[in-house]
Design a protein around this motif. Sequence first.
Motif, PDB file in Angstrom:
ATOM      1  N   PHE A 146      35.782 -32.609 -89.375  1.00 25.80           N
ATOM      2  CA  PHE A 146      37.246 -32.611 -89.398  1.00 25.80           C
ATOM      3  C   PHE A 146      37.785 -34.031 -89.380  1.00 25.80           C
ATOM      4  CE2 PHE A 146      36.418 -28.383 -87.654  1.00 25.80           C
ATOM      5  CZ  PHE A 146      37.285 -27.625 -88.428  1.00 25.80           C
ATOM      6  N   VAL A 147      38.721 -34.299 -90.276  1.00 23.93           N
ATOM      7  CA  VAL A 147      39.433 -35.577 -90.261  1.00 23.93           C
ATOM      8  C   VAL A 147      40.908 -35.256 -90.062  1.00 23.93           C
ATOM      9  CG1 VAL A 147      40.011 -37.660 -91.538  1.00 23.93           C
ATOM     10  CG2 VAL A 147      37.749 -36.638 -91.794  1.00 23.93           C
ATOM     11  N   LEU A 148      41.471 -35.788 -89.005  1.00 24.20           N
ATOM     12  CA  LEU A 148      42.859 -35.501 -88.645  1.00 24.20           C
ATOM     13  C   LEU A 148      43.659 -36.789 -88.808  1.00 24.20           C
ATOM     14  CD1 LEU A 148      44.969 -33.665 -87.304  1.00 24.20           C
ATOM     15  CD2 LEU A 148      43.922 -34.156 -85.118  1.00 24.20           C
ATOM     16  N   THR A 149      44.769 -36.701 -89.533  1.00 28.51           N
ATOM     17  CA  THR A 149      45.515 -37.933 -89.785  1.00 28.51           C
ATOM     18  C   THR A 149      46.591 -38.162 -88.721  1.00 28.51           C
ATOM     19  OG1 THR A 149      47.099 -36.826 -91.222  1.00 28.51           O
ATOM     20  CG2 THR A 149      45.148 -37.758 -92.256  1.00 28.51           C
ATOM     21  N   VAL A 150      46.833 -39.431 -88.457  1.00 27.73           N
ATOM     22  CA  VAL A 150      47.872 -39.839 -87.503  1.00 27.73           C
ATOM     23  C   VAL A 150      48.696 -40.945 -88.153  1.00 27.73           C
ATOM     24  CG1 VAL A 150      46.624 -39.261 -85.379  1.00 27.73           C
ATOM     25  CG2 VAL A 150      46.255 -41.479 -86.440  1.00 27.73           C
ATOM     26  N   ASN A 188      34.521 -31.995 -80.499  1.00 27.34           N
ATOM     27  CA  ASN A 188      34.700 -33.307 -79.871  1.00 27.34           C
ATOM     28  C   ASN A 188      34.597 -34.458 -80.852  1.00 27.34           C
ATOM     29  OD1 ASN A 188      35.029 -32.244 -77.297  1.00 27.34           O
ATOM     30  ND2 ASN A 188      32.810 -32.063 -77.041  1.00 27.34           N
ATOM     31  N   ASP A 189      34.202 -34.166 -82.085  1.00 25.64           N
ATOM     32  CA  ASP A 189      34.021 -35.303 -82.992  1.00 25.64           C
ATOM     33  C   ASP A 189      34.974 -35.263 -84.179  1.00 25.64           C
ATOM     34  OD1 ASP A 189      32.757 -33.114 -83.851  1.00 25.64           O
ATOM     35  OD2 ASP A 189      30.747 -33.995 -83.973  1.00 25.64           O
ATOM     36  N   VAL A 190      36.229 -34.962 -83.885  1.00 24.96           N
ATOM     37  CA  VAL A 190      37.265 -35.035 -84.915  1.00 24.96           C
ATOM     38  C   VAL A 190      37.574 -36.510 -85.171  1.00 24.96           C
ATOM     39  CG1 VAL A 190      39.670 -34.503 -85.425  1.00 24.96           C
ATOM     40  CG2 VAL A 190      38.251 -32.826 -84.261  1.00 24.96           C
ATOM     41  N   VAL A 191      37.541 -36.898 -86.443  1.00 25.58           N
ATOM     42  CA  VAL A 191      37.812 -38.287 -86.803  1.00 25.58           C
ATOM     43  C   VAL A 191      39.311 -38.469 -87.007  1.00 25.58           C
ATOM     44  CG1 VAL A 191      37.367 -40.079 -88.520  1.00 25.58           C
ATOM     45  CG2 VAL A 191      35.590 -38.413 -87.965  1.00 25.58           C
ATOM     46  N   LEU A 192      39.856 -39.556 -86.463  1.00 26.71           N
ATOM     47  CA  LEU A 192      41.268 -39.861 -86.684  1.00 26.71           C
ATOM     48  C   LEU A 192      41.387 -40.876 -87.817  1.00 26.71           C
ATOM     49  CD1 LEU A 192      42.575 -40.182 -83.017  1.00 26.71           C
ATOM     50  CD2 LEU A 192      42.548 -38.169 -84.488  1.00 26.71           C
ATOM     51  N   LEU A 193      42.338 -40.641 -88.703  1.00 30.50           N
ATOM     52  CA  LEU A 193      42.542 -41.544 -89.844  1.00 30.50           C
ATOM     53  C   LEU A 193      44.038 -41.788 -90.000  1.00 30.50           C
ATOM     54  CD1 LEU A 193      41.344 -42.943 -92.445  1.00 30.50           C
ATOM     55  CD2 LEU A 193      41.729 -40.772 -93.615  1.00 30.50           C
ATOM     56  N   GLU A 194      44.396 -43.063 -90.238  1.00 31.63           N
ATOM     57  CA  GLU A 194      45.818 -43.393 -90.422  1.00 31.63           C
ATOM     58  C   GLU A 194      46.326 -42.771 -91.721  1.00 31.63           C
ATOM     59  OE1 GLU A 194      45.911 -47.648 -90.304  1.00 31.63           O
ATOM     60  OE2 GLU A 194      45.065 -47.685 -88.288  1.00 31.63           O
ATOM     61  N   GLU A 195      47.544 -42.205 -91.673  1.00 28.72           N
ATOM     62  CA  GLU A 195      48.086 -41.486 -92.831  1.00 28.72           C
ATOM     63  C   GLU A 195      48.191 -42.346 -94.101  1.00 28.72           C
ATOM     64  OE1 GLU A 195      51.548 -39.798 -91.064  1.00 28.72           O
ATOM     65  OE2 GLU A 195      50.301 -38.468 -89.869  1.00 28.72           O
ATOM     66  N   PRO A 196      48.729 -43.571 -94.024  1.00 28.61           N
ATOM     67  CA  PRO A 196      48.793 -44.356 -95.269  1.00 28.61           C
ATOM     68  C   PRO A 196      47.401 -44.626 -95.854  1.00 28.61           C
ATOM     69  CG  PRO A 196      50.244 -45.284 -93.608  1.00 28.61           C
ATOM     70  CD  PRO A 196      49.402 -44.258 -92.913  1.00 28.61           C
ATOM     71  N   GLN A 197      46.408 -44.806 -94.982  1.00 27.83           N
ATOM     72  CA  GLN A 197      45.047 -44.959 -95.492  1.00 27.83           C
ATOM     73  C   GLN A 197      44.596 -43.685 -96.183  1.00 27.83           C
ATOM     74  OE1 GLN A 197      41.766 -46.721 -93.310  1.00 27.83           O
ATOM     75  NE2 GLN A 197      43.179 -47.376 -91.721  1.00 27.83           N
ATOM     76  N   ALA A 198      44.940 -42.531 -95.579  1.00 28.02           N
ATOM     77  CA  ALA A 198      44.561 -41.251 -96.184  1.00 28.02           C
ATOM     78  C   ALA A 198      45.186 -41.126 -97.571  1.00 28.02           C
ATOM     79  CB  ALA A 198      45.006 -40.092 -95.295  1.00 28.02           C
ATOM     80  N   THR A 206      46.460 -36.929 -79.528  1.00 31.70           N
ATOM     81  CA  THR A 206      46.184 -36.155 -80.737  1.00 31.70           C
ATOM     82  C   THR A 206      44.744 -35.632 -80.705  1.00 31.70           C
ATOM     83  OG1 THR A 206      47.706 -37.609 -81.895  1.00 31.70           O
ATOM     84  CG2 THR A 206      46.302 -36.212 -83.250  1.00 31.70           C
ATOM     85  N   ALA A 207      43.822 -36.512 -80.313  1.00 31.73           N
ATOM     86  CA  ALA A 207      42.416 -36.099 -80.236  1.00 31.73           C
ATOM     87  C   ALA A 207      42.242 -34.997 -79.202  1.00 31.73           C
ATOM     88  CB  ALA A 207      41.537 -37.306 -79.900  1.00 31.73           C
ATOM     89  N   GLN A 208      42.999 -35.101 -78.117  1.00 34.93           N
ATOM     90  CA  GLN A 208      42.902 -34.077 -77.074  1.00 34.93           C
ATOM     91  C   GLN A 208      43.432 -32.730 -77.593  1.00 34.93           C
ATOM     92  OE1 GLN A 208      44.776 -35.084 -73.327  1.00 34.93           O
ATOM     93  NE2 GLN A 208      44.674 -32.950 -72.666  1.00 34.93           N
ATOM     94  N   ALA A 209      44.547 -32.783 -78.326  1.00 40.97           N
ATOM     95  CA  ALA A 209      45.097 -31.539 -78.898  1.00 40.97           C
ATOM     96  C   ALA A 209      44.071 -30.890 -79.821  1.00 40.97           C
ATOM     97  CB  ALA A 209      46.389 -31.837 -79.649  1.00 40.97           C
ATOM     98  N   ALA A 210      43.342 -31.714 -80.578  1.00 38.80           N
ATOM     99  CA  ALA A 210      42.317 -31.191 -81.493  1.00 38.80           C
ATOM    100  C   ALA A 210      41.186 -30.545 -80.710  1.00 38.80           C
ATOM    101  CB  ALA A 210      41.785 -32.313 -82.378  1.00 38.80           C
ATOM    102  N   ARG A 211      40.784 -31.188 -79.629  1.00 36.57           N
ATOM    103  CA  ARG A 211      39.723 -30.611 -78.784  1.00 36.57           C
ATOM    104  C   ARG A 211      40.193 -29.291 -78.196  1.00 36.57           C
ATOM    105  NH1 ARG A 211      38.777 -35.629 -77.003  1.00 36.57           N
ATOM    106  NH2 ARG A 211      40.106 -35.374 -75.186  1.00 36.57           N
ATOM    107  N   ASP A 212      41.404 -29.299 -77.661  1.00 40.46           N
ATOM    108  CA  ASP A 212      41.948 -28.087 -77.041  1.00 40.46           C
ATOM    109  C   ASP A 212      42.087 -26.958 -78.057  1.00 40.46           C
ATOM    110  OD1 ASP A 212      42.078 -29.637 -74.811  1.00 40.46           O
ATOM    111  OD2 ASP A 212      44.272 -29.826 -74.777  1.00 40.46           O
ATOM    112  N   ALA A 213      42.293 -27.314 -79.326  1.00 38.59           N
ATOM    113  CA  ALA A 213      42.457 -26.289 -80.363  1.00 38.59           C
ATOM    114  C   ALA A 213      41.109 -25.762 -80.833  1.00 38.59           C
ATOM    115  CB  ALA A 213      43.235 -26.867 -81.544  1.00 38.59           C
ATOM    116  N   GLY A 214      40.021 -26.306 -80.278  1.00 34.67           N
ATOM    117  CA  GLY A 214      38.697 -25.812 -80.646  1.00 34.67           C
ATOM    118  C   GLY A 214      38.125 -26.449 -81.893  1.00 34.67           C
ATOM    119  N   LEU A 215      38.595 -27.655 -82.221  1.00 36.60           N
ATOM    120  CA  LEU A 215      38.052 -28.342 -83.399  1.00 36.60           C
ATOM    121  C   LEU A 215      36.831 -29.191 -83.041  1.00 36.60           C
ATOM    122  CD1 LEU A 215      41.325 -29.483 -85.207  1.00 36.60           C
ATOM    123  CD2 LEU A 215      39.849 -27.581 -85.785  1.00 36.60           C
TER     124      LEU A 215
END
Lengths: 230, 620
Positions: free
Chosen positions: B162-166, B189-199, B178-187
């Motif tokens: 999973f790659v989640l943009t911020v 522990n290794d969800v990658v965060l990526l800056e939106e303009p980079q995405a 944001t990472a905590q929300a992803a963990r709590d949502a059951g995604l």
Amino acid sequence: MVRNDTKPLRTAAGIALFLALILSAVTAWALIGSRGAGDAGMRIQTVLAEALALALLLCVLWLFLLVRGLADGRSAAEPKPTAAPAPAIQPAAPPKPIHTASEPGSEALMLLSLLQEKGRFVDFVMDDIAAYTNEQVGAAARVVHQGCREVIIEAFAPLPVAPIENARMTLEPGYDAGEFRLVGRVSASPPFTVKVTHKGWRARHVKLPRSIKADKIPENPIIVPAEVAA
Amino acid sequence: MTTGPSHAVGIDLGTSNSALAVAFPGEARSSRPVEITQVLGPGRIGEKRTFASALYLPVTGQFPPDSLRPPWADREPAFVAGDFARETGAQAPDRLVTSAKSWLSYRSVDPTQPILPWGSDLKERKISPLEASRLYLEHLKEACRADAARNGLPATLEDARFVLTVPASFDEVARKLTAQAARDAGLGNDVVLLEEPQAAFYAWLDSVGPAWREQVKPGDLVLVCDVGGGTTDFSLIAVAERSGNLELERISVGRHILLGGDNMDLALAYNLRGRLEEEGKELDEWQFMALVQACRLAKEALFDKRDLAETPISIPSRGSSLFAGTLSTALPRSLLESVIVEGFFAFTRPEVRPQERPSAGLRELGLPYEADAVLSKHLAAFLARSLRNVKASPALTALVSGNGRADRLSADLLRPDAVLFNGGVFRPKRLRDRVLELVASWDKTRPVRELTGSDPDLAVARGAAAYGLTKITGKGPRIRAGASRSYYIGLDPAVPAIPGYQPPVKALCVVPQGMEEGSEQVLEDREFGLWTGTRVTFRFFSSPSRAGDSVGTVIQNAERDLEETSGLEMDVPAIEGLGDSTIVPVKLHARLSELGTLELWMQRKDAPDRWELNFDVRTG
């Protein structure tokens, strides 16, 4: 689901077996009572044989269902294998059906409510058009156009069948009669030289909203509820 | 035991709209958008390309029982999410949660407390911005599962990366939340965060393919200009050549600007409402919403068809009589030009800055919406700050002034050579051209071009998925990024107390800007003494424009030169054999994880003990 369905079936098989046994007893009794009557005896013997065969068949079926039912019950009672060491993410829930089987007409009803909600379609059709000027009707048409267009594009994404109207084209033998409706004076067999009078529409996809619950359509179903403001 | 992820899922958790994409190895154009299953109305479910990041809290019994239950839920949820929630909630704002994401980066209110719907009189059942984010992510996760089932994909979420943009402007606290929300949502522990303009940039790379190397050249600066519904996000990416290869490096990110396309539609609607009122026609709240929606469509139609002088607009009444109750007006091109083009995208001089909100007097708490709606000024401010950031670092200065571009250092701002647009606002070519003309006006000696090829609504999700795939396969171009800001901890001033004089707070750099993911830094020349058996707190600061600072750099006046991020706290247990309240010597370590989150801890000298420093988002 499966076990719920077979339960009444097993009961029915049991009842049939019981009836068959009674039937064979009754025919056997009749057979004994009419001993000596040759032809009739023969006939009754045949009936008895048939009844016994039927009873046997039902018996086997019933036993089979019974055994399967027991096996199902056992598998349900069997302990589940213990969970693997905590995976990175919770294991998937058993897939639930996303498409629910819907009652005939329910998709049409849903499309109609969408056309009303987004494009006031039912309001437009049910209003008394004779009482208003073309300008008023025109202004209202914009509302209907904007909303219904959104719904229709979302659901069907229409695109033309023939590219250009009023253009001439040739329909070769084996053309798809579902795509082109031939009108006017038609010669005996293709190829047909024709003019496109209407370009036709086809749907790029059919993507209708689905019903959350597969309920029966009630009498006088709601298209859109009356709106009441608090 | 495990074979690693088989495919990537990109999640664009937007302020107003979210989107999903997946990418599988071995496909030419690697990422594919995922249609999001959602409740479309009571009793109605279906798929849409995007998903409104909105929650509506229905009154008990407001809708027929079970009519808002998504197919994967065991029982009816307390909140309904998605487009239907936004539409319904627009008429009952005290039951509508929106912009939860912006609250994650707002430091005046604790985002873990149930504060939403903001300003609502609801006594209970309020929800925290963190919880709202979790609910969106949970929904998106299930929508992903539903998509796999619908398309007969064997892929499961367990195999997904999973790659989640911020937003690029998110500081460490907002990223952690944001990472905590992803963990709590059951995604996981290794969800990658990526800056939106980079995405968005990765989406462009993915859509152009290997030909991207022909579209940019060494020395180019690319501006990613992302204007969404409610927020604006800028980033600058430099193109450099190292040993014959083109390299990309993100050199500057903007701040969180609460201004976007919704503001533009509202501005048009307010104008037209004024005209209708002059004609004696009053609009109710519901009709005004219809007007905003109609303005958006009329705006797009006018931008699309250059020969139209105006677009007629009809606003229906709420009752069923369409012919009697519909109001007519029109959006003239002159208004569109004056409000949108000359208003939001005015030609302003490079030295003009956005107006700040007057700081005097009481101000209501709430999201800090921009006081100045002229995007041109916000862009100039970003590019000027980027130049300051570059000048502060010898490495960045060399990167930017190389290839014969020393002239850049003497300008007012760092002017890009190319612009990549993102967000629905830039669907009309007129607005893209306008921004290009604006940027060109800031340095007339060189041309500015547009990088084209990605879908403005779905690019962020697709780029995130494409980036996830490069993480799996190890192939494909990568943007060097690292920490977008430098971070500092506050030191208590060691001066004798003087009545009426508040000595400035000093701060020490612990994470330099650009610190690479997966690397660790130790504050070598400073040893701290920790009292055992106590809770220790620090003040924590950051800056997006001090690229030159390295670990250990001391800032003399942190409150003036830095932005305060949040508190840091740490519980130090009593150590066996030492007794309570002993001072142990420690050193501060910082690590930027591969997933893009920061870890800070105190390491005891000559012993294995270490204590994590946690962000404290509580306020007041």
